[in-house]
Structures are given as structure tokens and as C-alpha cells.
Design a protein around this motif. Structure first.
Motif: not given
Length: 386
Positions: A225-226, A248-258
Motif C-alpha cells: 500500500n506504499r 498498518t504502521s504509518t503517519n500523516e506525512q507518509i500518507l500525504a506523500s501518496g
């Protein structure tokens, strides 16, 4: 002996309202009513209005820590057992990542034995990001065949500037070694694959499957899901018979990057017709969550959380309309079957690894591993030296 009364049982398939009796480490009986088993020495747990499901299986955890991409001060800490218990994880697979020098396989094994002594079910992979694979006995095949806790190899890195920039033959060779070790020891012999953010994605796996005798099911690619593009590649791989794992481990910055959230990615894959038996989620717990700039320089780093696995199950159900049975299957039966573990189900005769969840919020209330209570009413009840 413990009797769970009138629970909504997800095996992970929905069984309806049932009584579940466990004795010692095993599930003894499942039925509509088990009142005939009432005895003074049986503990009765009232589960009316609650969900009883298998303990979660986390297929990728850096139990000895990871990271280090920004220097020694960025090495992430070891996982504590409490981090797994509060997230309902009763079975996990420990791995090495980028650092296989200061994070050794010997330390990985010692940590896995320590966690098992405290009550969890723990397995490991030999190797790490890089090839030739680090090992203990002299080969990947021997490690998997002769060391009980080793069930596969990995996580081997592809499509990543931190990996060994593998060729088709190199990946096929390590897959063959793991496959033979697994066959001889009746283990999965799986090759856990770390997929980075380079454009080639899982093309190397596809090449090995097309050009050699190694089946696509020998590979277990994670971080699928990268990006939306990698997710599409993963769906194609799954439709060709392969497996896909979402982190499942992520953060807002990583999600914002795509990055696509694991829960959303699962919903998309299910909607595209991929069966849940080929879809899993894992936490990548205690790994570093690095963010690099275009020049490959580390600009930020956070730590993965095992509890994110449960959080993503809840997100999938409440926000993405994934069925309760499928959401639970992705972190119980599916990873257990892929890894050839006798876990992830509520069935008579199997280990009593169980979670009691609130029916309204799906919050984890009670956790049992091999019949032993690890958490009660949201509070960890085991004792730890540290």
C-alpha cells in the motif's frame, strides 16, 4: 478450564452466538449451549454483546528494533510484550531489516524465546534485507530445516535503494533455498519481500515466477500500500495467484506523500475481486518509518506500532465497509495459512488464542494466548521483569 458464554463468534467466519469451552491450551468445545459443563472449577466469562475472535497474527514485526538509516541514534527500540498484547496480537513473526550487523539473528532468536516465555507465539525469518542472506547454520535451507523458530527468509528488499539490487537469478536462488528448507521441515519456506518505492515494484517477483520453476506463492510481498501504483501492481500479482500484505504502521506525512492506508487498500483489493485468503495486514512494528528526500537523504523518522494492526481492522470495518469476518480474517486466518501456522481460527482442537472485543467499537477488552489470560478489561495482567 474457561467457558465463554454467549459470544458473537467470528472464527473468523461468523458462527453466530455460541458458547466456547477451553481446557488448558486448547479449544475443547463450541456449541449453542454448554450449560452441562458448569462446574466449580470452571471460570465463566460472560460475553453477551461481545465478539470472540482469534488472536491476531502479525506477520512482520521488528521485535529487536530496526532503523538506523540516520545513524546510531536512530536505531529503534525493541518491542515490549505489552505493545503486542494491547493490540490483540498473540502470534507474530520477528524479522531483521536494513541492519543485520548490530541486529543479529542470534539476538532475534533470544528475543523470540523471551516473548514466548511471557506468553506469546513467536516465529522468525532468517536473513534480512540483503543477499547473500545472513544465517546461523551456514545456509538458509539449514536454518529453516534445523532451527524450530525459523519458518522463512526475509524481509528481502527489492525496488529499494537500501537493498542489494538483486537479479532474477539471485532472488530465484534464495527462494529455492527457502522452499527446500520449508519442504523438508514442513514449514512455509516463505520469502518475505520488502517492496520499496522504486518504479519497478514487484516486477522482479513476476519475472522469477515467469522464468523459473518457483511459484509466485513462494513470495510474500509487504508494503504493497506504499502507493496507488504499487497497490495496482499488487492486485495484478494477487489475480495471478500471489499474496499481498499491507502495512498498518504509518503517519500523516507518509500518507500525504501518496501511501494508501492499509484498511483502504484492503477494501480496494476486495472490491477488485481479490479473495481475502490472499490479503493480509501486518504492523511492521518497531521498524523505522523513514522519509527520504529525492536525493535519498533521511529527512524524518518515526517508529512502527504493533497496535496499528488492530486500529486498521477497526478502520476497515467502520470507515471502508469491509465485513467484520473479512477484516478479522486478514489478520488471523489469512496470514496463518500463508505461513503454514496452525493459528488464526476458533476451531475445536486448536490453540486457545482468543480476543474478546466490544461489539460497538471493536476495542480489545480481553486477550488469551494458549488459554492463558494476558489482558483483562483492557489491562495487561501478566508480569514482566522490565
Amino acid at each position: 478450564m474457561k467457558l465463554f458464554k454467549q459470544a458473537e463468534v467470528y472464527s473468523p467466519q461468523y458462527l453466530g452466538t455460541k458458547d466456547v469451552l477451553i481446557a488448558g491450551t486448547k479449544i475443547l468445545k463450541i456449541a449453542d449451549e454448554l450449560t452441562s459443563f458448569y462446574r466449580d472449577d470452571i471460570e465463566v466469562i460472560d460475553c453477551q454483546g461481545k465478539i470472540l475472535c482469534p488472536g491476531f497474527v502479525d506477520s512482520l514485526v521488528h521485535i529487536t528494533g530496526g532503523g538506523g538509516e540516520g545513524g546510531y541514534s536512530t536505531r529503534t527500540p525493541e518491542m515490549s510484550i505489552e505493545e503486542a498484547i494491547v493490540g490483540g496480537v498473540t502470534t507474530l513473526v520477528g524479522v531483521l531489516g536494513t541492519d543485520s550487523i548490530t541486529r543479529s539473528l542470534e539476538n532475534l532468536l533470544a528475543k523470540s524465546y523471551a516473548l514466548e516465555e511471557q506468553g506469546l507465539n513467536v516465529y522468525c525469518h532468517t536473513g534480512s534485507y540483503h543477499l547473500p542472506a545472513v544465517n546461523i547454520t551456514g545456509s538458509v535451507t539449514k536454518d529453516i530445516m534445523l532451527i524450530d523458530k525459523f519458518i522463512g527468509v526475509g524481509e528481502v528488499a527489492i525496488a529499494d535503494h537500501r537493498g542489494s539490487q538483486l537479479t532474477v537469478n539471485e532472488l530465484a536462488k534464495v527462494a529455492s533455498e527457502a522452499r527446500v528448507g520449508g519442504m523438508l521441515a514442513n514449514k512455509s519456506g516463505i520469502v518475505s519481500i520488502h517492496v520499496g518505492d522504486s518504479e519497478e515494484g514487484v516486477s522482479l517477483i513476476q519475472q522469477v515466477a515467469e522464468e523459473t520453476d518457483i511459484p509466485v506463492t513462494q513470495f510474500y510481498p509487504t508494503h504493497m500500500n506504499r502507493s496507488a501504483e504499487l497497490l495496482e501492481q499488487g492486485i495484478s500479482l494477487a489475480k495471478a495467484g500471489g499474496y499481498i500484505d499491507f502495512t498498518t504502521s504509518t503517519n500523516e506525512q507518509i500518507l500525504a506523500s501518496g501511501e494508501v492506508s492499509a484498511a483502504h487498500a484492503m477494501a480496494i483489493a476486495l472490491d477488485k475481486g481479490v479473495p481475502v485468503s490472499q490479503i493480509t495486514m501486518s504492523s511492521d512494528g518497531n521498524a523505522s518509518l523513514p522519509l527520504f528526500d529525492d536525493a535519498g537523504k533521511l529527512v524524518d523518522l518515526q517508529v512502527g506500532k504493533v497496535a496499528s494492526l488492530h486500529e486498521s481492522v477497526v478502520e476497515a470495518i467502520l470507515e471502508h465497509n469491509v465485513s467484520i469476518a473479512e477484516a478479522i480474517a486478514s489478520v488471523t486466518q489469512s496470514p496463518a495459512d500463508i505461513l503454514n501456522l496452525k493459528k488464526g481460527r476458533i476451531v475445536e482442537g486448536v490453540d486457545a488464542d482468543l480476543n474478546v472485543l466490544r461489539a460497538d467499537s471493536f476495542a480489545v477488552e480481553d486477550v488469551y494466548s494458549k488459554g492463558a489470560e494476558l489482558m483483562k478489561a483492557g489491562k495487561v495482567v501478566i508480569t514482566s521483569h522490565f
